[in-house]
Design a protein around this motif. Sequence first.
Motif: not given
Length: 167
Positions: A35-45
């Motif tokens: 969503i933004t560079s400050q949020n987790w990526t889909l892969g991270r989640i």
Amino acid sequence: MFQSLDSFLKSWEYEANATQRLLKNLTDGSLKQEITSQNWTLGRIAWHTVAAIHIIASNTNLTFEAPSEDWPVPNTAQFIADSYQQASDAFVQALKTQWIDKTLEERIDFLGQKIPNGSLLMFLIQHQAHHRGQMTVLMRQAGLPVPGIYGPSKEEWANFGMEAPKM
């Protein structure tokens, strides 16, 4: 709170299958969706959801083999999906062989509170549902199909020859 292992295992079977369906729809390219560079990526989640099975269960006396570090994120969606299946299967096997219904009443320290193991199992299911919701939003942004979890998804409504209800 779960009162019996059988009750939990029936719920876990549905919830784990729902999580697995989402993970199987990920692509390697989609893992970087954010969503933004400050949020987790889909892969991270997705990887956190895999590792969280062992991380959360480690608050109990259960022992089983599963990923327990949620960083770094693997590079392939297939590895994440396969790891989830392995972790879930190992977790279920550990419950079946190491616990009895009475174990669900035993209290443990979790996030600064004393809670019964049966409540920890409920937390684990809720935790997965929370992250599945996050993943579905990022999957849509990545242009991936989203499988239905508690009812048909937009894509599945179309398969029935119907338009999804307007919200």
